[in-house]
Write an enzyme that holds these catalytic residues in place. Structure first.
Site, PDB file in Angstrom:
ATOM      1  N   HIS A   1       0.810  -1.314  -0.053  1.00 53.66           N
ATOM      2  CA  HIS A   1      -0.144   0.073   0.009  1.00 53.66           C
ATOM      3  C   HIS A   1       0.861   1.166  -0.101  1.00 53.66           C
ATOM      4  O   HIS A   1       0.559   2.237   0.681  1.00 53.66           O
ATOM      5  CB  HIS A   1      -0.889   0.046   1.266  1.00 53.66           C
ATOM      6  CG  HIS A   1      -2.304  -0.999   0.986  1.00 53.66           C
ATOM      7  ND1 HIS A   1      -2.459  -1.387  -0.147  1.00 53.66           N
ATOM      8  CD2 HIS A   1      -2.995  -1.456   1.960  1.00 53.66           C
ATOM      9  CE1 HIS A   1      -3.672  -2.230   0.013  1.00 53.66           C
ATOM     10  NE2 HIS A   1      -3.900  -2.358   1.211  1.00 53.66           N
TER      11      HIS A   1
ATOM     12  N   HIS B   1      -9.751   2.655  -0.126  1.00 48.81           N
ATOM     13  CA  HIS B   1      -9.969   1.505   0.784  1.00 48.81           C
ATOM     14  C   HIS B   1     -11.172   1.782   1.695  1.00 48.81           C
ATOM     15  O   HIS B   1     -10.996   1.334   3.041  1.00 48.81           O
ATOM     16  CB  HIS B   1      -8.614   1.326   1.541  1.00 48.81           C
ATOM     17  CG  HIS B   1      -7.983   0.091   1.879  1.00 48.81           C
ATOM     18  ND1 HIS B   1      -8.855  -0.697   2.675  1.00 48.81           N
ATOM     19  CD2 HIS B   1      -6.877  -0.940   1.475  1.00 48.81           C
ATOM     20  CE1 HIS B   1      -8.063  -1.999   2.958  1.00 48.81           C
ATOM     21  NE2 HIS B   1      -7.166  -1.953   2.058  1.00 48.81           N
TER      22      HIS B   1
ATOM     23  N   GLU C   1     -11.354  -3.104  -3.425  1.00 52.26           N
ATOM     24  CA  GLU C   1     -10.457  -2.078  -3.786  1.00 52.26           C
ATOM     25  C   GLU C   1     -10.112  -2.126  -5.285  1.00 52.26           C
ATOM     26  O   GLU C   1      -9.328  -3.038  -5.678  1.00 52.26           O
ATOM     27  CB  GLU C   1      -9.117  -2.370  -2.957  1.00 52.26           C
ATOM     28  CG  GLU C   1      -9.407  -2.533  -1.517  1.00 52.26           C
ATOM     29  CD  GLU C   1      -8.278  -3.143  -0.983  1.00 52.26           C
ATOM     30  OE1 GLU C   1      -7.131  -3.007  -1.035  1.00 52.26           O
ATOM     31  OE2 GLU C   1      -8.564  -4.059  -0.071  1.00 52.26           O
TER      32      GLU C   1
HETATM   33  C1  BGC Z   1      -4.773  -6.316   1.766  1.00 52.05           C
HETATM   34  C2  BGC Z   1      -4.956  -7.079   3.192  1.00 52.05           C
HETATM   35  C3  BGC Z   1      -4.724  -6.337   4.250  1.00 52.05           C
HETATM   36  C4  BGC Z   1      -5.393  -4.896   4.359  1.00 52.05           C
HETATM   37  C5  BGC Z   1      -5.199  -3.967   5.333  1.00 52.05           C
HETATM   38  C6  BGC Z   1      -5.928  -5.121   1.881  1.00 52.05           C
HETATM   39  O1  BGC Z   1      -5.845  -4.373   0.826  1.00 52.05           O
HETATM   40  O2  BGC Z   1      -5.155  -6.968   0.769  1.00 52.05           O
HETATM   41  O3  BGC Z   1      -4.108  -8.062   3.068  1.00 52.05           O
HETATM   42  O4  BGC Z   1      -4.749  -6.813   5.430  1.00 52.05           O
HETATM   43  O5  BGC Z   1      -5.539  -4.346   3.040  1.00 52.05           O
HETATM   44  O6  BGC Z   1      -3.834  -3.400   5.305  1.00 52.05           O
END
Ligand code: BGC
Length: 340
Positions: A104, A173, A305
């Site tokens: 991310h 998100h 997402e």
């Molecule tokens: C990811 C997860 C993660 C979550 C929070 C999602 O986009 O795919 O693996 O735990 O975000 O970080």
């Protein structure tokens, strides 16, 4: 009329404002300058107004939180293996913030910085500047997200430009819970995808695309999220539930997924121009207090997402997501609510 108010102060001493937008039906959304985050999305259901997204009441909640509730994620959402990218023969080392991979956008990605919010008519506009080398990414990047609420639909338009070639994969998100509380396991979900990207260690794609047919991953027809979530499938066991990129059918701006809550008759469609969606059923939400004292825990919300496939920079068989100087990254995703 849209309104702006003080939400709080970041630990760096920055003033963080909130911008509230409305539609003519009395639905509303609050977006805060911290992470250009959707802090609330209140939709009128047959049973009354519901805040459909998870979040916090304070800037500190977002600063300390680890779940990315409602945030804008970038420069590259999801995972980049070994936190390494190679562009035009040049290697760049990114922040390793999860199992040696870059997740991310790194530790202080776009979710964790102040964006400048303003109004353009009824549209809330957030802009942010990411300097050359931030979290290891090459070049300066200017990003913008525009939020507009119209007839029960939150429209999000993402835009970015760079001055050196850099991969860009911006997303939102939000974790949805159309009931506003409890878990999402009895929500129904549809995802228009025949395949998903198989993952290996660290939830990194192996490169194989798996057919959903005959597997717990098949959501081509509406199905309760919890129906097959505990099935004996190695992909589900490794992720403790759904945490996979679905390869969305079709292309262009199209409806790709829907969620429905039978209890209050609220539904939501997702319309996007992106090729993938990460379906994350909140498997690692640890118990904590969110907005208005609501207790969150495992499966309290589901994130959908919209994105380019994970680890695209290291997977030549996936799409090339390098944004080059002179080009514009531009993408739109809509969360469109309806009554069943
Ligand atoms: C990811 C997860 C993660 C979550 C929070 C999602 O986009 O795919 O693996 O735990 O975000 O970080």
């Amino acid at each position: 009329m849209p309104e702006r108010f003080l939400f709080g102060t970041s630990s760096k001493g920055e003033r963080i404002d909130a911008l509230r937008i409305f539609d003519s039906k009395g639905n509303s959304a609050v977006i805060i300058e911290y992470g250009a985050t959707v802090q609330s999305l209140v939709i009128n259901s047959k049973e009354g107004p519901v805040d459909t997204v998870l979040g916090y009441d304070s800037v500190q909640g977002y600063e300390n939180g680890t779940c990315y509730y409602g945030t804008t994620v970038g420069r590259v959402a999801n995972r980049i293996s070994n936190a390494l990218i190679c562009i035009d023969g040049e290697e760049y080392s990114l922040t390793r913030n999860e199992n040696g991979n870059c997740h991310h956008g790194g530790t202080f990605g776009m979710h964790d910085v102040k964006w400048d919010g303003s109004f353009d008519g009824e549209t809330a506009v957030f802009r942010c500047f990411s300097p050359d080398g931030e979290e290891g990414f090459p070049g300066n990047m200017e990003a913008e997200v525009r939020y507009r609420l119209d007839n029960g639909a939150l429209h999000m338009v993402f835009r970015a430009v760079v001055d050196k070639p850099c991969p860009v994969n911006l997303t939102n998100h939000c974790y949805f819970n159309l009931a506003g509380e409890g878990t999402i396991l009895d929500h129904d979900m549809r995802v228009g995808a025949d395949r998903y990207t198989e993952t290996g260690a660290g939830n990194i794609p192996t490169g194989r695309l798996i057919d959903v047919e005959g597997t717990p991953f098949d959501f081509r027809a509406m199905k309760p999220i919890g129906k097959d979530i505990d099935c004996d499938d190695p992909q589900l066991i490794a992720a403790r539930g759904y945490d996979h990129n679905y390869c969305l059918n079709g292309n262009g701006f199209r409806e790709v997924a829907a969620l429905e809550c039978r209890d209050n008759g609220l539904g939501m469609r997702i319309i996007t121009d992106m090729p993938g969606v990460q379906v994350y059923s909140g498997n690692f939400i640890t118990e904590e207090k969110g907005k208005n004292g609501t207790l969150y825990g495992r499966n309290s919300g589901i994130a959908l997402e919209t994105q380019f496939y994970p680890d695209s920079p290291n997977r030549p068989e996936f799409m090339d997501i390098t944004l080059r100087p002179g080009e514009v990254f531009s993408s739109e995703t809509v969360y469109a609510f309806y009554s069943l």
